[in-house]
Design an enzyme around this catalytic site. Structure first.
Site, mmCIF file in Angstrom:
data_model
loop_
_atom_site.group_PDB
_atom_site.id
_atom_site.type_symbol
_atom_site.label_atom_id
_atom_site.label_comp_id
_atom_site.label_asym_id
_atom_site.label_seq_id
_atom_site.Cartn_x
_atom_site.Cartn_y
_atom_site.Cartn_z
ATOM 1 N N HIS A 1 15.987 13.916 -30.505
ATOM 2 C CA HIS A 1 16.103 15.346 -30.220
ATOM 3 C C HIS A 1 17.193 15.606 -29.190
ATOM 4 O O HIS A 1 17.054 16.436 -28.306
ATOM 5 C CB HIS A 1 14.770 15.914 -29.745
ATOM 6 C CG HIS A 1 13.705 15.871 -30.803
ATOM 7 N ND1 HIS A 1 13.252 14.689 -31.327
ATOM 8 C CD2 HIS A 1 13.012 16.858 -31.413
ATOM 9 C CE1 HIS A 1 12.315 14.945 -32.240
ATOM 10 N NE2 HIS A 1 12.156 16.247 -32.320
ATOM 11 N N GLU B 1 6.466 7.944 -19.234
ATOM 12 C CA GLU B 1 7.729 7.313 -19.591
ATOM 13 C C GLU B 1 8.104 6.188 -18.634
ATOM 14 O O GLU B 1 8.701 5.185 -19.040
ATOM 15 C CB GLU B 1 8.852 8.364 -19.637
ATOM 16 C CG GLU B 1 8.672 9.424 -20.733
ATOM 17 C CD GLU B 1 7.691 10.534 -20.349
ATOM 18 O OE1 GLU B 1 7.265 10.578 -19.173
ATOM 19 O OE2 GLU B 1 7.344 11.347 -21.226
ATOM 20 N N ASP C 1 0.829 -1.206 0.000
ATOM 21 C CA ASP C 1 0.000 0.000 0.000
ATOM 22 C C ASP C 1 0.864 1.258 0.000
ATOM 23 O O ASP C 1 0.523 2.250 -0.644
ATOM 24 C CB ASP C 1 -1.001 0.009 1.167
ATOM 25 C CG ASP C 1 -0.372 -0.310 2.516
ATOM 26 O OD1 ASP C 1 0.827 -0.673 2.571
ATOM 27 O OD2 ASP C 1 -1.086 -0.205 3.531
#
Lengths: 672, 672
Positions: free
Chosen positions: A416, A366, A150
């Site tokens: 990039h 991601e 948890d």
């Protein structure tokens, strides 16, 4: 529904697993027996009733998968596998010993572990990857189970995975949250509020079932319910107690990560009585009944056709990557691509268009994307290529780190990269990525300099039995290599003298420590081209401002583009603004005409005693003439000095703690 | 409720902001006008009706805060500030120009920006930090607004922040999700399913309000409703259209991040008619009415008392850190500490116990914790110290990166660094951390070697106007320094020759390239101490196994602890298992007696031609005699070689793609 005998047996096994967890952590004098105890019934039910697997063939590709996201409960996981027959029960007491693979947290050094856990919040994403592969690639009936703590549900990555699991209707996936109320240093934020867990899980599109996690009966019913769903994954929210069943310890704070010490004997005796091992008959473990297709694997994975460039048109390495990935997919049916809503930038879209069934859109998440990729790549079936901007790959740094501990074969593709993304600003520029990726154990890093080497990097990556980082760039570049050029991991090329190969990673640029004049004399550069500290587009602004500011303070400025300056002034300038070593590299920018002017000014003043430091890849081929020291492949350990230098320069030139007040171009600020 | 005139004016301003966004991105020929258009009404209502602020004093500490989490919509944010009077509207067309601070994504180089955004999913956490500071530290009435994109709601960090905001009842915080349906490469996973957004937001404890985000009326009512809540934050779920109001573009795919090109003129003309700028009377911006307490700031922040160690007892640097932080808190009321449920391990608990009102428990959500810390530290009021295990700090790598672009002064404290966490296994060991932190612009990295230097590191960190990383260790260490020792950033000390200071970061260990024998002769080490490749506890196992395996194959082994071996064999061994350079450093382990034996065996064979490479910090002081090359402070650029070497060694020794089949100690596997 289930006979009493089954329930009683599973209860007894749960207590047996508790005993093993206590004894192992007593022997190692460290570990988490109380976190194990809360999940004892969950483990017993899963391993001795629900899951179909073969303890003697734990990597059977058709078997159900189990992921222990709360990796610190390794002792009870090891206990379950030992009791199932994977290895001798007596070995459990070697937990955490220096010469045992039964480490404090599980890793695939153990053949019954698929993924390393221990950094919290990652297991569910791995499980999502396994379930995705099961449903969409293997088209198989095996199921995937994942136990979460948890406490770790505070990790955002868990909710990325919840969103992913429902979006792709992974009904073959079942998560179990062990809601034992207590974290390491405090109660968890939600404690035993199972209703809020239920609401969250439901809102994220999973089928929630709240149970008493210490009840074998309720757990059996819940797993049955989960197996019958056809359109969504299930999450069993199991209300449990930390240290469940342990006298004086259950539901008490301050028992996280501690062996029971002098409370062990009494509790073990009590549990032994409940187990009555002499009369315990362990149930048959359900056999593997699912089927998986066999994947035909070639020894060498090849591009379906070699690079094919006429050398006239400039091509971005990110585009060449997409081209190569598509070619790879043609010849190899177990190549998978994932992207985080950047597929039209990374050009993984070329693969998606060609092989839509082997492409996984992971959206802007991601961490989960990398976890899914690692999950898909388990049991050595599929090869995952993960794509996003290089700057955003580092969002998953911890997942990539854990992937290395899992010996994953995932290929990370960051586009990039570097300063060439220019006008978007520093938040989009990957500059730190290489420093991080270098530290990933066993990784190979590629920074291809043209389309030909980019295509071959993809091919080499697919064949490397480990993680790979491929760094691609946005702008179009000239073609440097012939289509039949042969590349190898660990070797760089010298374009000017093709016979002079640079063997990496030992290669250092020390022979480039020449003055500007010397370099000019040696024709490494010609007069029409200029150098600049390697930095992002902001730095160019700074240099320009500083430059102009400096020039404004000088009386002997002749024109905007021509500066006559005496040596003393130049030295002052240098000592104030430049790092000691005077390492410079070649600029990369989208506004070359403007920058060219700045650079010319800068180097008009800088042409004394400057040593050169050539940076790699996109920087170099961006100005065509600087191809001499071109590193098609940069393995992990090559660029430490480069990065250090880049950072030092940037620290001095780029960032300042005090922001400027004005946004107009008419004001120039001092550099501190 | 609101008069028609107000509504009409705000609608006209929204269209004016649309025009600016189109024109600026036309001028720069890049940028995101369609993402700006969907939030035009939200921006207009917030900046010209709802928020209390002063465009001429944008960093007024009592003003409402605005965070643009979807940083790519910078053009409309700049447009709002320009229209509000912060700077000339004409400057908007300098967007993305190299000499303008109006970058593609906002940074605090602009005085009206508090935090850099552009890496998605981070803004809400920054806003949580600002709201927490407003409610609990400043006890002020200022409010915090944050606009998120729908695409970035896939980021788990967003849900960490949602959980945090409700847990701490941040009713002064209002998030607005601009649900414009379209991401970069595809529709978002939830598209216009605002009901699911509502359920998720509600389940995470916020007050959800679903509105037509293009309706000024509905937005005004929603912001009013939000301001009246007393116990929870509000999230306005605004259904909008990407490219809203733009003909041929609205709600169409493939318009992400593109200027309007030849569609610009027609759309601008249409919008101009709607604005009718000649008759537009801009509303008065609501004045700042909230108050904030003035923080008394000393020029130098000092520990309330100097380090006080008798030199006899060993003390862990993590404990000394806690001690120092508590001392710092006594003298400085604006020091804040945060922890991610590890406070009893990092010893930030000492600060919590002394100053509970200045401690923020962030639970296991490192990304949000760092974001909150950065938010708290904005407007130069508070200094945040963030704590967790060093291994898990890297979970927030992207946040730390963005923090640097924000010029944050946050101090990151990572405990349990290095191999000394031993038996917990590699997932808990921070080994990669330094390589990453080194790349953070402007950061100072401390790796204190004893309690005295640890305390001073905390003091120096508080006084450094930028980010700092403090790396602490778990085991107890001897005290190396006198209580009155003076430390400076960038200088290391030589304990053997205290007068010989190592000036960092230029220091390299090249003079340590001596053979073992030479080193012995020079008394850098004595015979009773032994060396080992720097690696984690797993490596020791490997070495041991290899060692034993190797010895078993030799006939000339005399006993378990004494090995006689000829040079040729040793060379073979070396070439097979060791990196070429033979760099070794000093071991750190929790099982010294056992390891000592391994090491002795290892070096009995290795004592020819081995060069030494001393690693830093915990490694060194763990064995008391190796204090000569002790780095109390290791600035960012020092350890590049160390990291490379560590990694190379680890790559060869530690990780192997093929996991072992057995878990018992009786089986030894080959090293590949």
């Amino acid at each position: 529904m289930t006979d009493n005998n089954t329930v009683t047996t599973l209860e007894r096994i749960a207590n047996l697993l508790r005993i093993h967890s206590i004894e192992a952590t007593q022997a190692s004098n460290s570990g988490h027996p109380t976190s194990c105890s809360s999940m004892a019934e969950i483990t017993s039910v899963l391993f001795f009733n629900v899951m179909h697997y073969d303890p003697k063939d734990p990597r059977n590709p058709a078997a159900d998968r189990f992921v222990l996201s709360k990796g610190h409960c390794a002792p009870i996981l090891y206990a379950a596998w030992a009791e199932a027959g994977a290895f001798p029960v007596a070995d459990l007491k070697n937990l955490r010993k220096i010469d045992s693979d039964l480490e404090g947290h599980p890793t695939p050094r153990l053949n019954f572990i698929d993924v390393a856990t221990g950094s919290l919040g990652q297991g569910l994403g791995f499980a999502c990857g396994m379930a995705y592969a099961g449903k969409y690639f293997d088209h198989s009936a095996y199921r995937v189970y994942c136990v979460l703590g948890d406490g770790e549900c505070s990790e955002g990555s868990v909710w990325e995975s919840f969103a992913f699991g429902s979006f792709y209707k992974l009904n073959n996936l079942c998560a179990i949250i062990d809601v034992n109320r207590l974290g390491q240093s405090d109660p968890t934020p939600l404690q035993h509020d199972t209703e809020t867990y239920r609401k969250r899980v439901d809102a994220f599109g999973w089928h929630p079932i709240v149970v008493d996690g210490q009840s074998v009966n309720q757990l059996l019913a819940a797993f049955k319910e989960a197996s019958e769903l056809t359109d969504k994954p299930t999450c069993i929210i199991a209300k449990t107690f930390k240290g469940s069943g342990l006298k004086g310890i259950e539901d008490e704070l301050d028992w996280h990560g501690k062996p029971l010490g002098d409370k062990a004997a009494e509790n073990i005796a009590h549990l032994r009585a409940l187990v009555d091992e002499a009369t315990l008959v362990r149930p048959q473990i359900p056999k593997v009944t699912a089927k998986v297709p066999e994947l035909k694997k070639d020894k060498q994975i090849k591009l379906s056709s070699p690079p094919n460039y006429d050398g006239k048109k400039e091509i971005a390495t990110r585009l060449a990557h997409g081209t190569a990935l598509e070619k790879l997919g043609k010849g190899c049916e177990y190549v998978i691509a994932l992207d985080g809503d950047t597929k039209n930038s990374t050009f993984s879209i070329k693969f998606r268009d060609a092989f839509p069934n082997r492409f996984v859109e992971c959206y802007i998440a991601e961490q989960n994307m990398v976890q899914v990729a690692i999950g898909i790549a388990t049991r050595q079936r599929y090869i995952s290529f993960v794509h996003t901007f290089a700057a955003f790959l580092i969002r998953a740094a911890d997942q990539i780190r854990m992937g290395a501990i899992s010996f994953t074969r995932v290929k990370y593709v960051g586009s990039h990269a570097g300063v060439s993304i220019g006008e978007d600003g520093p938040s989009q520029m990957a500059l730190e990525d290489f420093a991080f990726f270098r530290t990933v154990p066993n990784i190979v890093c590629f920074y291809p300099s043209d389309a030909v080497s980019a295509e071959r990097a993809v091919e080499l990556a697919a064949n490397y039995d480990g993680a790979v980082y491929i760094r691609t760039s946005r702008p179009n570049f000239q073609i440097l290599y012939k289509n039949d050029e042969v590349f190898e991991i660990g070797k760089a090329k010298n374009n000017k003298n093709p016979k002079h190969e640079h063997h990496l990673p030992r290669y250092r640029c020390s022979h480039l420590n020449k003055t500007y004049k010397e370099v000019q004399r040696n024709s490494l550069v010609d007069n029409s081209h200029v150098l600049l500290p390697d930095q992002n587009i902001r730095d160019l602004t700074d240099v320009y401002r500083r430059d102009k500011h400096f020039l404004e303070q000088q009386s002997n400025t002749t024109s905007q583009n021509q500066t006559v300056i005496d040596t003393k002034q130049a030295e002052n300038f240098e000592s104030k603004y430049c790092v000691k070593e005077n390492y410079y590299s070649i600029p990369c920018t989208c506004d070359t005409s403007f920058v060219g002017r700045i650079i010319q000014n800068f180097f008009d003043r800088m042409k004394f005693g400057v040593e050169f430091f050539l940076f790699m890849g996109d920087v170099i081929q961006h100005r065509n003439q600087f191809v001499e020291y071109n590193y098609p492949f940069v393995p992990h350990s090559t660029c430490s000095n480069e990065m250090a230098t880049l950072n030092e320069i940037r620290n001095q030139l780029n960032t300042r703690p005090t922001p400027v007040k004005h946004t107009t171009t008419s004001t120039y600020y001092d550099i501190h």
